[in-house]
Enzyme design. Sequence first.
Site, PDB file in Angstrom:
ATOM      1  N   ASP A 102      -2.338  -3.039  10.231  1.00 60.13           N
ATOM      2  CA  ASP A 102      -3.377  -3.083   9.194  1.00 60.13           C
ATOM      3  C   ASP A 102      -4.671  -3.601   9.804  1.00 60.13           C
ATOM      4  OD1 ASP A 102      -4.398  -2.769   6.637  1.00 60.13           O
ATOM      5  OD2 ASP A 102      -2.632  -3.675   5.717  1.00 60.13           O
TER       6      ASP A 102
ATOM      7  N   HIS B  91     -12.696   0.054   9.258  1.00 61.41           N
ATOM      8  CA  HIS B  91     -11.873  -0.891   8.485  1.00 61.41           C
ATOM      9  C   HIS B  91     -10.411  -0.874   8.930  1.00 61.41           C
ATOM     10  CE1 HIS B  91     -14.883  -2.038   5.355  1.00 61.41           C
ATOM     11  NE2 HIS B  91     -15.464  -0.965   5.859  1.00 61.41           N
TER      12      HIS B  91
HETATM   13  O1  F6P Z   1      -8.030   0.613   5.301  1.00 60.06           O
HETATM   14  C1  F6P Z   1      -9.177   1.331   5.177  1.00 60.06           C
HETATM   15  C2  F6P Z   1      -9.353   1.876   3.779  1.00 60.06           C
HETATM   16  O2  F6P Z   1     -10.640   2.399   3.625  1.00 60.06           O
HETATM   17  C3  F6P Z   1      -9.077   0.837   2.736  1.00 60.06           C
HETATM   18  O3  F6P Z   1     -10.141   0.066   2.492  1.00 60.06           O
HETATM   19  C4  F6P Z   1      -8.625   1.664   1.580  1.00 60.06           C
HETATM   20  O4  F6P Z   1      -7.639   0.981   0.911  1.00 60.06           O
HETATM   21  C5  F6P Z   1      -8.117   2.911   2.227  1.00 60.06           C
HETATM   22  O5  F6P Z   1      -8.463   2.902   3.549  1.00 60.06           O
HETATM   23  C6  F6P Z   1      -8.698   4.153   1.616  1.00 60.06           C
HETATM   24  O6  F6P Z   1      -7.846   4.619   0.720  1.00 60.06           O
HETATM   25  P1  F6P Z   1      -8.156   5.879  -0.152  1.00 60.06           P
HETATM   26  O7  F6P Z   1      -7.686   7.071   0.618  1.00 60.06           O
HETATM   27  O8  F6P Z   1      -7.337   5.662  -1.366  1.00 60.06           O
HETATM   28  O9  F6P Z   1      -9.608   5.887  -0.436  1.00 60.06           O
END
Ligand code: F6P
Length: 495
Positions: A364, A157
Amino acid sequence: MNLVVVSNRVARGKINEPMTGGLAAALLPVVEKSGAIWVGSSGRVRDGSQKEPFAEVEALGSGALAMLDLPAAHYGGYYEGFANSALWPALHSRADLIRASQQDYASYREVNAFMARALLRFQKPDSIFWIQDYHFLALGAELRDLGVTEPIGFFLHTPWPARAIIEGVPHHRELVEAMLACDLIGFQTEDDCESFLGYLSFDLGLEVDNGIVTSRYGTTRVAVFPIGIDPEKFASQAAKAVSHPDVSRLRRSLNGEKLAIGVDRLDYSKGLINRIEAFDRMWTSEPALHRTVSLLQIATPSRGAIEAYGNLQNELAKLVSDVNGRHGEVDWTPIRYLNKGYSQTVLAGLYRTAQVGVVTPLHDGMNLVAKEYVAAQNPADPGVLVLSKFAGAANQLNTALLVNPHDIDSMARTIATAVSMPLTERRMRWEAMMEKLNAGTIQQWFADFVDALRECQADKAGTQPLMAEPPTLWPLRSVNAQRQRHRRGRAPSQS
Ligand code: F6P
């Protein structure tokens, strides 16, 4: 088909709960409908004496949600350590912030191995496994080590950075080799895909042919699958949400003044400092915009135990108070700065209330806030999206006002342009963006990936694995050109 989706963070189907993870929020509606089993962390830990990983399993739509307690001894090293202090900064091209110890790496591998063992419980003869994100780069290889032969897909992602940056991550070779245990690896953008393929050629010496790479695990297809949202659902949520008490209170408090909105996890990749500086610059160079436009910045605290995040939170709080101190009046606050999360419903209403959406990350993967802001607009009077060209979403939303978040002056001018953009131009830009959103929905993304994964397996049927015994780490060689299929290496991108 029995689909098993794996991610670190999962979401429960409660519409009014604050949503912090873009991935989890995005996956929820499609996983619910697909009948898949979604496995992830419960957010709780347990000591390692348990024989069977403890999972709380509940119904989720036509499928199920399984939340695992992760091993207490390794959770910190895995989540705050290797995943978010080594991989996350590297993946977002912040090599200067990479912090990694051997122990953290060992914990990361332990949690990946733990997850693999836990997944066996959900394995059936027709299973296919779909691993999400950088928390589980080694999970495919761990599953293969346990004898899993079913299709395994992986989707990243986040961005995939230039070779020189990923080379700054300790054990980068082992990790990328482990990723190749998957049949299909998906990225958000062509650039990410190219950088990954470049790494495979230059660092691992592998041959890549039309997006198909051959390693000791056999062949892996590498392709682009830009993630989307459900624009129709989001639009109707936004239209309904305007009467939500939080949204009505916000509207009343504006007294006809225009509003710009930013909604982000409090993360250094989101470009929050640069954004506040741009607003500061705009109000300084165009004082007429005082009381004409204010900013609502929601910055949801995240990964607070990591030093870089604590430092950012302090720096941002100081900057916002400084800007408010200089530009504010007794009856006007230029920046409303909130450190809490909101439900999707409330966010949809807030987006629709704002005439400008500012999504200006330094890097991003996709950035779904950009897509949600667009979908939430009133078609008769849509707002303007100011979007960083370094967000994956810029590939599709190219009629947004695209900015370079490092160029503060230009960003300030672009925000001012957005504030005063005439209706005809706003509508033209918005309609073009909606077309893109409708052409690449989350449902389409999900179906495309799963179809491509099944296709990979079908392509392989009849071919023999290159090695019979479970792989250990040894240098990879590109072999057996005949096994490489001459197929398109990319899934269609919507841009
Ligand atoms: O960008 C990738 C991602 O998995 C997002 O979807 C999400 O916002 C973040 O990273 C994960 O964040 P967290 O550490 O709060 O789970």
